[in-house]
Enzyme design. Structure first.
Site, PDB file in Angstrom:
ATOM      1  N   LYS A   1       0.874  -1.180   0.000  1.00  0.00           N
ATOM      2  CA  LYS A   1       0.000   0.000   0.000  1.00  0.00           C
ATOM      3  C   LYS A   1       0.910   1.227   0.000  1.00  0.00           C
ATOM      4  CE  LYS A   1      -1.879   2.972   2.081  1.00  0.00           C
ATOM      5  NZ  LYS A   1      -1.722   4.421   1.738  1.00  0.00           N
TER       6      LYS A   1
ATOM      7  N   GLU B   1       9.016   1.147  11.250  1.00  0.00           N
ATOM      8  CA  GLU B   1      10.171   2.037  10.975  1.00  0.00           C
ATOM      9  C   GLU B   1       9.599   3.445  11.004  1.00  0.00           C
ATOM     10  OE1 GLU B   1      13.068   0.525  10.367  1.00  0.00           O
ATOM     11  OE2 GLU B   1      12.350  -1.497   9.948  1.00  0.00           O
TER      12      GLU B   1
ATOM     13  N   CYS C   1      13.637  10.613   7.199  1.00  0.00           N
ATOM     14  CA  CYS C   1      13.408  10.194   8.583  1.00  0.00           C
ATOM     15  C   CYS C   1      14.669  10.377   9.422  1.00  0.00           C
ATOM     16  CB  CYS C   1      12.965   8.738   8.617  1.00  0.00           C
ATOM     17  SG  CYS C   1      14.096   7.661   7.737  1.00  0.00           S
TER      18      CYS C   1
HETATM   19  P1  NAD Z   1       2.277   8.450   7.624  1.00  0.00           P
HETATM   20  O1  NAD Z   1       2.445   7.682   8.881  1.00  0.00           O
HETATM   21  O2  NAD Z   1       1.293   9.536   7.576  1.00  0.00           O
HETATM   22  O3  NAD Z   1       1.895   7.465   6.422  1.00  0.00           O
HETATM   23  C1  NAD Z   1       2.691   6.334   6.092  1.00  0.00           C
HETATM   24  C2  NAD Z   1       1.813   5.322   5.384  1.00  0.00           C
HETATM   25  O4  NAD Z   1       0.803   4.892   6.287  1.00  0.00           O
HETATM   26  C3  NAD Z   1       1.086   5.863   4.155  1.00  0.00           C
HETATM   27  O5  NAD Z   1       1.013   4.862   3.163  1.00  0.00           O
HETATM   28  C4  NAD Z   1      -0.296   6.176   4.694  1.00  0.00           C
HETATM   29  O6  NAD Z   1      -1.315   6.136   3.725  1.00  0.00           O
HETATM   30  C5  NAD Z   1      -0.470   5.047   5.701  1.00  0.00           C
HETATM   31  N1  NAD Z   1      -1.445   5.343   6.758  1.00  0.00           N
HETATM   32  C6  NAD Z   1      -1.778   6.548   7.270  1.00  0.00           C
HETATM   33  N2  NAD Z   1      -2.739   6.402   8.205  1.00  0.00           N
HETATM   34  C7  NAD Z   1      -3.008   5.081   8.292  1.00  0.00           C
HETATM   35  C8  NAD Z   1      -3.906   4.302   9.074  1.00  0.00           C
HETATM   36  N3  NAD Z   1      -4.726   4.870   9.955  1.00  0.00           N
HETATM   37  N4  NAD Z   1      -3.896   2.965   8.898  1.00  0.00           N
HETATM   38  C9  NAD Z   1      -3.065   2.375   8.013  1.00  0.00           C
HETATM   39  N5  NAD Z   1      -2.216   3.061   7.230  1.00  0.00           N
HETATM   40  C10 NAD Z   1      -2.175   4.405   7.371  1.00  0.00           C
HETATM   41  O7  NAD Z   1       3.741   8.965   7.244  1.00  0.00           O
HETATM   42  P2  NAD Z   1       4.170   9.830   5.987  1.00  0.00           P
HETATM   43  O8  NAD Z   1       3.758  11.235   6.211  1.00  0.00           O
HETATM   44  O9  NAD Z   1       3.756   9.141   4.743  1.00  0.00           O
HETATM   45  O10 NAD Z   1       5.763   9.693   6.066  1.00  0.00           O
HETATM   46  C11 NAD Z   1       6.552  10.472   6.884  1.00  0.00           C
HETATM   47  C12 NAD Z   1       6.956   9.700   8.133  1.00  0.00           C
HETATM   48  O11 NAD Z   1       7.642   8.503   7.766  1.00  0.00           O
HETATM   49  C13 NAD Z   1       7.938  10.490   8.970  1.00  0.00           C
HETATM   50  O12 NAD Z   1       7.583  10.394  10.316  1.00  0.00           O
HETATM   51  C14 NAD Z   1       9.266   9.778   8.707  1.00  0.00           C
HETATM   52  O13 NAD Z   1      10.214   9.927   9.716  1.00  0.00           O
HETATM   53  C15 NAD Z   1       8.826   8.366   8.548  1.00  0.00           C
HETATM   54  N6  NAD Z   1       9.831   7.577   7.850  1.00  0.00           N
HETATM   55  C16 NAD Z   1      10.554   6.653   8.572  1.00  0.00           C
HETATM   56  C17 NAD Z   1      11.545   5.903   7.946  1.00  0.00           C
HETATM   57  C18 NAD Z   1      12.349   4.869   8.703  1.00  0.00           C
HETATM   58  O14 NAD Z   1      12.976   4.031   8.069  1.00  0.00           O
HETATM   59  N7  NAD Z   1      12.350   4.881  10.023  1.00  0.00           N
HETATM   60  C19 NAD Z   1      11.802   6.094   6.592  1.00  0.00           C
HETATM   61  C20 NAD Z   1      11.048   7.041   5.887  1.00  0.00           C
HETATM   62  C21 NAD Z   1      10.053   7.774   6.534  1.00  0.00           C
END
Ligand code: NAD
Length: 499
Positions: free
Chosen positions: A191, A267, A302
């Site tokens: 997804k 992550e 991140c």
């Molecule tokens: P997000 O948590 O808003 O979304 C991530 C994914 O989760 C998306 O596909 C989104 O559609 C899905 N999602 C959102 N709400 C959901 C729910 N209620 N149920 C199931 N899925 C849901 O994050 P983002 O804004 O897309 O990405 C930024 C974040 O990702 C930052 O916090 C960043 O630090 C983190 N990140 C972490 C790493 C790592 O390896 N630790 C790498 C890249 C990004």
């Protein structure tokens, strides 16, 4: 010798077409109820196209397809060497489609196309190719039992893996899940973020063309609270590999608790500390490395070193050099050659970043560079590289992940205070220590509570080492052979041998 003509990215962008339909059971299909959402480009606001708005029924169809593929063994029971060959072809296909994928990534989420081509495409291919290469070289174990037993400790694929990924490095984040999950024989339902769906769908097409059997790798685009939630709650998904915010990572654990206790590997976010001691001689290198790490990818990384801890005796000079680097990172057209920083992903992210910049000023931090929205007339979402000095670790801009090109400089007096400040965070993804004193470098690296500690560098990295966080930065580890643990169950088979 004739040099190849430079790619005319603007012309390519104008001619590009976008297919946002799901990919399930090896074929493109609309969402079952026909729902779509409009995807606009952060580069200039243009409409890229309608994207399938996957719902629980679409997720269920994809999971059923993945389960059937797993159960009949069309992929899981192929010898590792055969899976290797298919995944190697997949990696080669990614490189061959590099320009197309780079353009899609840029139009989808705003990063400079030069970076997408130089970083995202090869890193994606490397992740797939590396796990392909690895998978026929990892052995199982035999336990040291007595003469009347043979105890085998073997790894078996989980079954159906759900992968939910963010928009900041859409292809790389997907590949860090796909590589180990597919290499170990699982079926996957991916997804992608609703903000960056296109490259995931193209990756699945390339995998099919490389010989991955239909049903093994399905993609359902859609919103998190619809497609994402349905996948994480599904009773027939065995594990979730999630990359995203800590807020949603918390929900992943709840979904598992409310459904089938599927394994959850999170992550999550970060607020990584960059600790500079006065015994590091090459201050300009440290400052330039900081600028390159925090402003790369518009600060939407991140592991971005967004909290800089500098000894009070060198802080002024350090801030001066970082601020002087800022002009080299001014946002430009992501489709133009040489652009160093592109667009933030959407209006919401722009508002969030500008909100944090305002909060920093309200709490008394000093703006040493940037702070403004620029290029607004492009229709896209651009913010200047921004440096705050005089920040206290208790301020909102020092505590919360901003996910934009904003860095906070905090001063410290001695090593003990530096370590305490660095660890005073709910996150623990990465950190770095800058010191020419070998003892100090080791001592501080040991004391920092983070999944990766860099010494006298930042961001030098490879698929060979684990990537993941302590504390609320998550629990899983992407990359390296350790990632195989997430996608396999450990089985003991104890055979009695009669004498
Ligand atoms: P997000 O948590 O808003 O979304 C991530 C994914 O989760 C998306 O596909 C989104 O559609 C899905 N999602 C959102 N709400 C959901 C729910 N209620 N149920 C199931 N899925 C849901 O994050 P983002 O804004 O897309 O990405 C930024 C974040 O990702 C930052 O916090 C960043 O630090 C983190 N990140 C972490 C790493 C790592 O390896 N630790 C790498 C890249 C990004």
């Amino acid at each position: 010798m004739n040099r190849p003509a430079a790619t005319d990215w603007a012309a390519r962008a104008a001619a590009a077409t976008f297919d946002g339909r799901c990919l399930v059971e090896g074929e493109r299909r609309a969402a079952i109820n026909g729902a779509t959402f409009d995807k606009h480009s952060p580069v200039d606001g243009r409409l890229l196209g309608p994207v399938a708005r996957g719902q629980a029924a679409d997720v269920d169809a994809a999971v059923r397809s993945a389960r059937a593929a797993f159960d009949d063994g069309r992929w899981a029971r192929q010898p590792p060497a055969a899976r290797k060959k298919v995944l190697q072809r997949f990696a080669e296909a990614i490189l061959a489609a590099g320009e197309e994928l780079a353009l899609l990534e840029t139009l989808d989420m705003g990063k400079p196309v030069g970076h997408a081509l130089a970083v995202d495409v090869p890193a994606t291919a490397r992740a797939i190719g590396w796990y392909a290469e690895a998978i026929d070289k990892v052995y199982d174990e035999i336990a040291p039992t007595g003469p009347n037993a043979l105890a085998l400790i073997t790894r078996e694929p989980m079954g159906v893996v759900g992968s939910i990924v963010p928009w900041n490095y859409p292809m790389i984040m997907a590949a860090w899940k796909l590589g180990p999950a597919l290499a170990t024989g699982n079926s996957v339902v991916l997804k992608p973020s609703e903000k960056s769906p296109y490259t995931a769908l193209r990756l699945a097409e390339l995998a099919l063309q490389a010989g991955l059997p239909a049903g093994v790798f399905n993609v359902v685009p859609g919103y998190g609270h619809e497609a994402g939630e349905a996948l994480a709650l599904h009773m027939d998904v065995d594990a979730i590999g999630f990359t995203g915010s800590t807020r949603v990572g918390r929900k992943m654990l709840e979904y598992a608790g409310r459904s089938n206790l599927k394994r959850v590997f999170n992550e999550l976010g970060g607020k990584s500390a960059f600790v500079v001691f006065p015994d590091f001689a090459d201050l300009p290198r440290a400052a330039k490395t900081l600028a390159g790490s925090i402003f790369f990818n518009q600060g939407e990384s991140c592991n971005a070193p967004s909290r800089v801890l500098v000894h009070e005796t060198i802080a002024e000079e350090f801030v001066r050099i970082v601020a002087a680097e800022a002009p080299a990172w001014q946002p430009g057209d992501p489709l133009a050659a040489g652009t160093a920083m592109g667009a933030l992903v959407d209006q919401g992210q722009l508002d969030t970043v500008l909100g944090y910049i305002q909060a920093g000023q309200d709490e008394g931090a000093r703006l040493a560079a940037g702070g403004q929205r620029v290029r607004a007339d492009s229709g896209g979402f651009y913010v200047q590289p921004t440096v705050f000095d005089g920040v206290a670790n208790t301020m909102k801009i020092a505590r919360e992940e901003i996910f934009g090109p904003v860095v906070s400089v905090i001063r410290f007096r001695d090593e003990a205070e530096a370590i305490a400040l660095a660890n005073q965070s709910s996150y623990g993804l990465q950190a770095s220590v800058w010191s020419d004193n070998l003892n100090r470098a080791h001592r501080v690296a040991r004391a920092l509570r983070a999944g990766t500690v860099h010494v006298n560098q930042y961001d030098e990295d490879d698929i060979t080492v684990p990537f993941g966080g302590y504390k609320q930065s998550g629990n899983g580890r992407d990359k390296s052979l350790h990632a195989l643990d997430k996608y396999t169950e450990l089985k003991t088979t104890w055979l009695r041998i009669d004498s």
